[in-house]
Design a protein around this motif. Structure first.
Motif, PDB file in Angstrom:
ATOM      1  N   UNK A  26       1.063  -1.204  -0.038  1.00 34.66           N
ATOM      2  CA  UNK A  26       0.168   0.080  -0.194  1.00 34.66           C
ATOM      3  C   UNK A  26       0.847   1.212   0.128  1.00 34.66           C
ATOM      4  N   UNK A  27       0.855   2.061  -1.151  1.00 37.92           N
ATOM      5  CA  UNK A  27       1.684   3.151  -1.188  1.00 37.92           C
ATOM      6  C   UNK A  27       0.958   4.528  -1.267  1.00 37.92           C
ATOM      7  N   UNK A  28       1.680   5.536  -0.749  1.00 38.49           N
ATOM      8  CA  UNK A  28       0.867   6.801  -0.749  1.00 38.49           C
ATOM      9  C   UNK A  28       1.306   7.727  -1.957  1.00 38.49           C
ATOM     10  N   UNK A  29       1.267   9.053  -1.663  1.00 39.28           N
ATOM     11  CA  UNK A  29       1.394  10.009  -2.724  1.00 39.28           C
ATOM     12  C   UNK A  29       3.125  10.164  -3.071  1.00 39.28           C
ATOM     13  N   UNK A  30       3.722   9.856  -2.005  1.00 40.05           N
ATOM     14  CA  UNK A  30       5.254  10.190  -2.204  1.00 40.05           C
ATOM     15  C   UNK A  30       5.742   8.748  -3.050  1.00 40.05           C
ATOM     16  N   UNK A  31       5.260   7.900  -3.306  1.00 34.92           N
ATOM     17  CA  UNK A  31       5.475   6.543  -3.949  1.00 34.92           C
ATOM     18  C   UNK A  31       6.014   6.898  -5.416  1.00 34.92           C
ATOM     19  N   UNK A  32       7.278   6.480  -5.854  1.00 35.36           N
ATOM     20  CA  UNK A  32       7.783   6.749  -6.959  1.00 35.36           C
ATOM     21  C   UNK A  32       7.715   5.338  -7.804  1.00 35.36           C
ATOM     22  N   UNK A  33       6.720   5.579  -8.903  1.00 40.92           N
ATOM     23  CA  UNK A  33       6.576   4.271  -9.606  1.00 40.92           C
ATOM     24  C   UNK A  33       7.722   3.593 -10.266  1.00 40.92           C
ATOM     25  N   UNK A  34       7.744   2.519 -10.291  1.00 45.00           N
ATOM     26  CA  UNK A  34       8.910   1.639 -10.835  1.00 45.00           C
ATOM     27  C   UNK A  34       8.401   0.986 -12.270  1.00 45.00           C
ATOM     28  N   UNK A  35       9.277   0.745 -13.082  1.00 43.00           N
ATOM     29  CA  UNK A  35       9.126   0.153 -14.171  1.00 43.00           C
ATOM     30  C   UNK A  35       8.474  -1.280 -14.262  1.00 43.00           C
ATOM     31  N   UNK A  36       7.378  -1.557 -14.646  1.00 46.12           N
ATOM     32  CA  UNK A  36       6.695  -2.936 -14.513  1.00 46.12           C
ATOM     33  C   UNK A  36       5.747  -3.112 -13.440  1.00 46.12           C
ATOM     34  N   UNK A  37       5.504  -2.081 -12.543  1.00 42.24           N
ATOM     35  CA  UNK A  37       4.698  -2.196 -11.334  1.00 42.24           C
ATOM     36  C   UNK A  37       3.139  -2.456 -12.095  1.00 42.24           C
ATOM     37  N   UNK A  38       2.516  -3.295 -11.204  1.00 46.59           N
ATOM     38  CA  UNK A  38       1.204  -3.498 -11.368  1.00 46.59           C
ATOM     39  C   UNK A  38       0.233  -2.753 -10.475  1.00 46.59           C
ATOM     40  N   UNK A  39      -0.410  -1.902 -10.719  1.00 46.16           N
ATOM     41  CA  UNK A  39      -1.054  -0.781  -9.782  1.00 46.16           C
ATOM     42  C   UNK A  39      -2.493  -0.944  -9.957  1.00 46.16           C
ATOM     43  N   UNK A  40      -3.293  -0.831  -8.704  1.00 44.34           N
ATOM     44  CA  UNK A  40      -4.739  -0.422  -8.653  1.00 44.34           C
ATOM     45  C   UNK A  40      -4.702   0.861  -7.752  1.00 44.34           C
ATOM     46  N   UNK A  41      -5.400   1.974  -8.250  1.00 43.00           N
ATOM     47  CA  UNK A  41      -5.513   3.002  -7.549  1.00 43.00           C
ATOM     48  C   UNK A  41      -6.904   3.235  -6.977  1.00 43.00           C
ATOM     49  N   UNK A  42      -6.789   3.945  -5.408  1.00 41.92           N
ATOM     50  CA  UNK A  42      -8.080   4.248  -4.887  1.00 41.92           C
ATOM     51  C   UNK A  42      -7.906   5.509  -4.653  1.00 41.92           C
ATOM     52  N   UNK A  43      -9.338   6.274  -5.111  1.00 41.70           N
ATOM     53  CA  UNK A  43      -9.309   7.656  -5.068  1.00 41.70           C
ATOM     54  C   UNK A  43     -11.060   8.107  -4.943  1.00 41.70           C
ATOM     55  N   UNK A  44     -10.988   9.322  -4.424  1.00 43.79           N
ATOM     56  CA  UNK A  44     -12.165   9.824  -4.143  1.00 43.79           C
ATOM     57  C   UNK A  44     -12.468  11.182  -4.646  1.00 43.79           C
ATOM     58  N   UNK A  45     -13.407  11.669  -5.485  1.00 43.78           N
ATOM     59  CA  UNK A  45     -13.581  13.153  -5.854  1.00 43.78           C
ATOM     60  C   UNK A  45     -14.862  13.819  -5.650  1.00 43.78           C
TER      61      UNK A  45
END
Length: 365
Positions: free
Chosen positions: A346-365
């Motif tokens: 579980x990563x926050x706003x400061x996480x630097x994305x790495x090549x090959x990462x598989x990601x799911x984003x949680x957001x709220x607007x």
């Protein structure tokens, strides 16, 4: 991110043949200088074996690779900076691209005329370099005239800007490209509004004949020697063969054809990887039953910016990112198994994305 690489070169160096191979859009390849007057844009998928791995693991409804655009820009001639030939159009088109693929003829063929009357890779390179440098010099000198007035009035920011502009002027006057000027990143702001043509990153493509595909030839050696101080990559390929390779739809047939020439992969793939690397790009993935998809971002981007490539709402309302490494996904086979084994970070706003990462984003607007 619609990233564009402009394919440039003198007339009859194999530029349009290369573009035809890169893209299903066929530019009219003809043996006269201006057969490519309107820039042809080809959207090319970026080959990535990781997508195939994810497809086998997830079994999605569809798979969407990431893409890169190649623009076939009209052949340049000497005097283009003064509007000769299709000079003005060429210069306007090249200004819009992110990087330059400079195709240089490194083959003999008496049936294909050379604008200089003979094959000379250094001449080819210098003609285009000179025309671009002259146009850049014109832009820099105009800004120097404006900035000098403000600097003389005592403006400290303008004085600093002027120092940087003079460095670029001197380099361009000496026949050097703007990308060779060594200045701090913040000092580049002085020329950022000029969109200099020779500051763009470049890959040189040595277009050779079949016999020189593996070992290169005297022309390739001359080119490599010429660009060794530019920190630029030289990719050797045969555009005519690449055009044939591109026509194969069956992967096994394609592999057999490559094998006949002693190749493991096409020169085009190398070119696409080279362009990706040149532009400092990486790929991350989203993976679900609906689709497995590759997304292009700049190296060093943090999670919210990466999420914004999918949709601006993802960046605006970013809460957190769930990240799985591909090796872990391969090991545990499913997302659920990765979760059970504590392999989803579980990563926050400061996480630097790495090549090959598989990601799911949680957001709220």
């Amino acid at each position: 991110m619609a990233l564009q690489c402009g394919i440039v070169g003198l007339p009859n160096v194999g530029k349009s043949t290369l573009f035809n191979a890169l893209s299903s859009a066929k530019a009219e390849a003809a043996n006269f200088p201006f057969c490519t007057i309107e820039p042809n844009v080809g959207v090319v998928t970026v080959p990535d074996k990781r997508l195939q791995i994810l497809e086998e693991l997830v079994n999605p409804h569809r798979v969407l690779p990431t893409v890169i655009e190649f623009v076939d820009i009209a052949g340049l001639v000497k005097g283009a900076s003064k509007g000769e030939g299709l000079g003005n159009k060429f210069l306007a088109n090249i200004r819009e691209v992110d990087a330059v693929i400079h195709v240089i003829r490194c083959f003999d063929d008496e049936n294909i005329v050379h604008v200089a009357g003979g094959v000379d890779p250094i001449f080819d390179k210098e003609v285009i370099d000179t025309e671009l440098q002259l146009k850049d010099l014109e832009s820099v000198q105009k800004k120097i005239q404006k900035t000098e007035k403000v600097a003389k009035a005592g403006d400290a920011k303008a004085r600093k800007e002027l120092e940087t502009l003079l460095l670029f002027r001197d380099a361009l006057t000496e026949g050097k490209n703007a990308r060779s000027v060594d200045v701090e990143k913040e000092d580049l702001l002085a020329v950022s509004d000029l969109h200099l043509l020779t500051i763009k990153p470049v890959i040189y493509v040595a277009n050779v004949d079949e016999e020189s595909l593996q070992t290169g030839n005297k022309y390739v050696d001359k080119l490599k020697e010429e660009v060794k101080d530019e920190n630029a990559e030289v990719i050797i390929l045969c555009a005519a063969i690449e055009e044939q390779i591109a026509e194969f739809e069956d992967p096994e047939e394609k592999e057999m054809f490559l094998g006949e020439y002693g190749l493991e992969e096409s020169g085009l793939n190398k070119l696409i990887y080279g362009a990706y690397s040149l532009l400092n790009l990486i790929t991350y993935f989203t993976a679900g039953v609906q689709e497995v998809r590759a997304w292009t971002i700049k190296k060093g981007w943090k999670a919210p910016a990466a999420a914004g490539v999918i949709h601006t709402d993802f960046e605006r309302g970013f809460i957190k990112a769930e990240v799985i490494k591909l090796a872990e996904y391969q090991k545990f086979k499913t997302e659920a198994a990765c979760r059970e084994n504590g392999k989803i970070a579980i990563e926050g706003k400061e996480y630097v994305v790495q090549d090959g990462d598989i990601m799911h984003f949680r957001f709220n607007v």
